[in-house]
Design a protein around this motif. Sequence first.
Motif, PDB file in Angstrom:
ATOM      1  N   THR A 138       0.802  -1.236   0.000  1.00  0.00           N
ATOM      2  CA  THR A 138       0.000   0.000   0.000  1.00  0.00           C
ATOM      3  C   THR A 138       0.830   1.279   0.000  1.00  0.00           C
ATOM      4  N   GLY A 139       2.126   1.174   0.295  1.00  0.00           N
ATOM      5  CA  GLY A 139       2.953   2.372   0.382  1.00  0.00           C
ATOM      6  C   GLY A 139       2.908   3.040   1.734  1.00  0.00           C
ATOM      7  N   GLY A 140       2.205   2.425   2.698  1.00  0.00           N
ATOM      8  CA  GLY A 140       2.150   2.972   4.051  1.00  0.00           C
ATOM      9  C   GLY A 140       1.494   4.341   4.097  1.00  0.00           C
ATOM     10  N   ASP A 141       2.074   5.227   4.937  1.00  0.00           N
ATOM     11  CA  ASP A 141       1.461   6.547   5.108  1.00  0.00           C
ATOM     12  C   ASP A 141       1.689   7.462   3.906  1.00  0.00           C
ATOM     13  N   GLN A 142       2.509   7.034   2.939  1.00  0.00           N
ATOM     14  CA  GLN A 142       2.708   7.825   1.734  1.00  0.00           C
ATOM     15  C   GLN A 142       1.671   7.525   0.653  1.00  0.00           C
ATOM     16  N   GLY A 143       0.904   6.461   0.840  1.00  0.00           N
ATOM     17  CA  GLY A 143      -0.092   6.084  -0.149  1.00  0.00           C
ATOM     18  C   GLY A 143       0.527   5.369  -1.342  1.00  0.00           C
ATOM     19  N   LEU A 144      -0.280   5.037  -2.302  1.00  0.00           N
ATOM     20  CA  LEU A 144       0.216   4.376  -3.513  1.00  0.00           C
ATOM     21  C   LEU A 144       1.114   5.337  -4.285  1.00  0.00           C
ATOM     22  N   MET A 145       2.347   4.912  -4.513  1.00  0.00           N
ATOM     23  CA  MET A 145       3.315   5.766  -5.181  1.00  0.00           C
ATOM     24  C   MET A 145       3.325   5.484  -6.684  1.00  0.00           C
ATOM     25  N   GLY A 146       3.712   6.474  -7.449  1.00  0.00           N
ATOM     26  CA  GLY A 146       3.877   6.270  -8.884  1.00  0.00           C
ATOM     27  C   GLY A 146       2.670   6.599  -9.721  1.00  0.00           C
ATOM     28  N   GLY A 147       1.575   6.995  -9.086  1.00  0.00           N
ATOM     29  CA  GLY A 147       0.387   7.350  -9.843  1.00  0.00           C
ATOM     30  C   GLY A 147      -0.372   6.137 -10.355  1.00  0.00           C
ATOM     31  N   ILE A 148      -1.545   6.402 -10.882  1.00  0.00           N
ATOM     32  CA  ILE A 148      -2.392   5.345 -11.437  1.00  0.00           C
ATOM     33  C   ILE A 148      -2.469   5.532 -12.944  1.00  0.00           C
ATOM     34  N   PRO A 149      -2.093   4.513 -13.725  1.00  0.00           N
ATOM     35  CA  PRO A 149      -2.177   4.642 -15.185  1.00  0.00           C
ATOM     36  C   PRO A 149      -3.623   4.787 -15.644  1.00  0.00           C
ATOM     37  N   ARG A 150      -3.795   5.462 -16.748  1.00  0.00           N
ATOM     38  CA  ARG A 150      -5.136   5.669 -17.300  1.00  0.00           C
ATOM     39  C   ARG A 150      -5.165   5.239 -18.768  1.00  0.00           C
ATOM     40  N   PRO A 151      -5.110   3.941 -19.008  1.00  0.00           N
ATOM     41  CA  PRO A 151      -5.114   3.464 -20.398  1.00  0.00           C
ATOM     42  C   PRO A 151      -6.437   3.783 -21.089  1.00  0.00           C
ATOM     43  N   ILE A 152      -6.353   3.981 -22.389  1.00  0.00           N
ATOM     44  CA  ILE A 152      -7.549   4.284 -23.174  1.00  0.00           C
ATOM     45  C   ILE A 152      -8.442   3.051 -23.258  1.00  0.00           C
ATOM     46  N   PHE A 153      -9.739   3.214 -23.045  1.00  0.00           N
ATOM     47  CA  PHE A 153     -10.694   2.132 -23.216  1.00  0.00           C
ATOM     48  C   PHE A 153     -11.903   2.666 -23.969  1.00  0.00           C
ATOM     49  N   LEU A 154     -12.372   1.896 -24.940  1.00  0.00           N
ATOM     50  CA  LEU A 154     -13.519   2.281 -25.778  1.00  0.00           C
ATOM     51  C   LEU A 154     -13.331   3.672 -26.381  1.00  0.00           C
ATOM     52  N   GLY A 155     -12.076   4.006 -26.669  1.00  0.00           N
ATOM     53  CA  GLY A 155     -11.778   5.300 -27.264  1.00  0.00           C
ATOM     54  C   GLY A 155     -11.775   6.461 -26.291  1.00  0.00           C
ATOM     55  N   ILE A 156     -11.915   6.172 -24.988  1.00  0.00           N
ATOM     56  CA  ILE A 156     -11.973   7.224 -23.957  1.00  0.00           C
ATOM     57  C   ILE A 156     -10.611   7.354 -23.299  1.00  0.00           C
ATOM     58  N   ASP A 157     -10.052   8.537 -23.319  1.00  0.00           N
ATOM     59  CA  ASP A 157      -8.752   8.807 -22.712  1.00  0.00           C
ATOM     60  C   ASP A 157      -8.947   9.630 -21.443  1.00  0.00           C
ATOM     61  N   LEU A 158      -8.906   8.950 -20.291  1.00  0.00           N
ATOM     62  CA  LEU A 158      -9.155   9.638 -19.027  1.00  0.00           C
ATOM     63  C   LEU A 158      -7.965  10.452 -18.541  1.00  0.00           C
ATOM     64  N   SER A 159      -6.872  10.437 -19.296  1.00  0.00           N
ATOM     65  CA  SER A 159      -5.769  11.331 -18.937  1.00  0.00           C
ATOM     66  C   SER A 159      -6.107  12.777 -19.301  1.00  0.00           C
ATOM     67  N   LYS A 160      -7.144  12.962 -20.134  1.00  0.00           N
ATOM     68  CA  LYS A 160      -7.625  14.296 -20.477  1.00  0.00           C
ATOM     69  C   LYS A 160      -8.651  14.735 -19.440  1.00  0.00           C
ATOM     70  N   PRO A 161      -8.495  15.919 -18.865  1.00  0.00           N
ATOM     71  CA  PRO A 161      -9.414  16.389 -17.805  1.00  0.00           C
ATOM     72  C   PRO A 161     -10.884  16.355 -18.219  1.00  0.00           C
ATOM     73  N   ILE A 162     -11.191  16.744 -19.460  1.00  0.00           N
ATOM     74  CA  ILE A 162     -12.579  16.791 -19.889  1.00  0.00           C
ATOM     75  C   ILE A 162     -13.179  15.387 -19.987  1.00  0.00           C
TER      76      ILE A 162
END
Length: 323
Positions: A138-162
């Motif tokens: 879990t990364g302890g008190d620092q939380g999950l390190m390294g970020g969470i990947p956001r792969p494209i699914f069904l043509g949706i790219d969640l790395s884009k804020p909108i």
Amino acid sequence: MNTKTTYGKEILWALLALAVLAAIPFLTPSRVVLDFVIRLAAFGIFATSLNILIGYGGLVSFGHAMFFGGGAYAFGLLMQKAGTSIPVAMLGAILFCALLGLVIGAICVRLKEIYFSFLTLAFAMLLHSVILTWMSLTGGDQGLMGGIPRPIFLGIDLSKPISLYGFACVVGIVSLLLMRGLMQSPFGYTLRMVRDNAERARFLGIDVWRVKLYAFIIASSFAGIAGSIMALFVSGAYPEFAYWTMSGEAIFMIMMGGLHVFIGPVVGAALLLIFNDLVTRFTELHGLALGIIVLVFALGFKRGISDFVVQFLRTLKNKRATP
């Protein structure tokens, strides 16, 4: 008016809400507004799921944050370690929280009132301790390190804020609609009967323990969805998500928004987020200031604001109908 007609109208309201939310990015370019709506989607689902227990079941849980945090960590770990797609990771988070709710709920719902409340708190603190000590996972008190990947699914790219904004809005509205449908179903009315008079319900042949357990599992699952949205938003998961104060915030949202109107917890979530953003901007004593605000709501309205408005409108309607 039958249930199908009523639910059909609620679907139309949900579509209208989605249309309004879809228009917001065209009305304002502010990233602050989009981020606020994403957070509102997460906390609105979270508070509404808790209200399934409190408002509809009469079960006050002080440990509901364990499912919010558990969903965030399950989602994040599935994305980081297993490399799953976003829908699969969210489904995994839901299943994890449902299983956790099944195990914990099977124990807790046997107890009444304050004993139920404090046992849920104890389990939440246990999960929080596990998150802090299992650092390799879990990364302890620092939380999950390294970020969470956001792969494209069904043509949706969640790395884009909108795109993330649109995804959060759709998941939020659909989740609320599903919870509304469940609470308007025979199960929802059975849960109310158990809340109002468990002995009478038992006399009628209803398995009270099973009904409460199902409600606990449903509430846990939707809290997992809320945690997944928050994990996507912050690109991580942190121990604070599962801490008891997070459960307290959800209870404050319900108190401010209202117990007896379905959309009340969402209204309360919006109010608390707005007040929290304003208070932290102008003072360092945000805990004291928020406490005073909640106290004003509790003493001034004596109920959530949506409950107050509905009661006021009913009173006004009755006065007009009286000759």
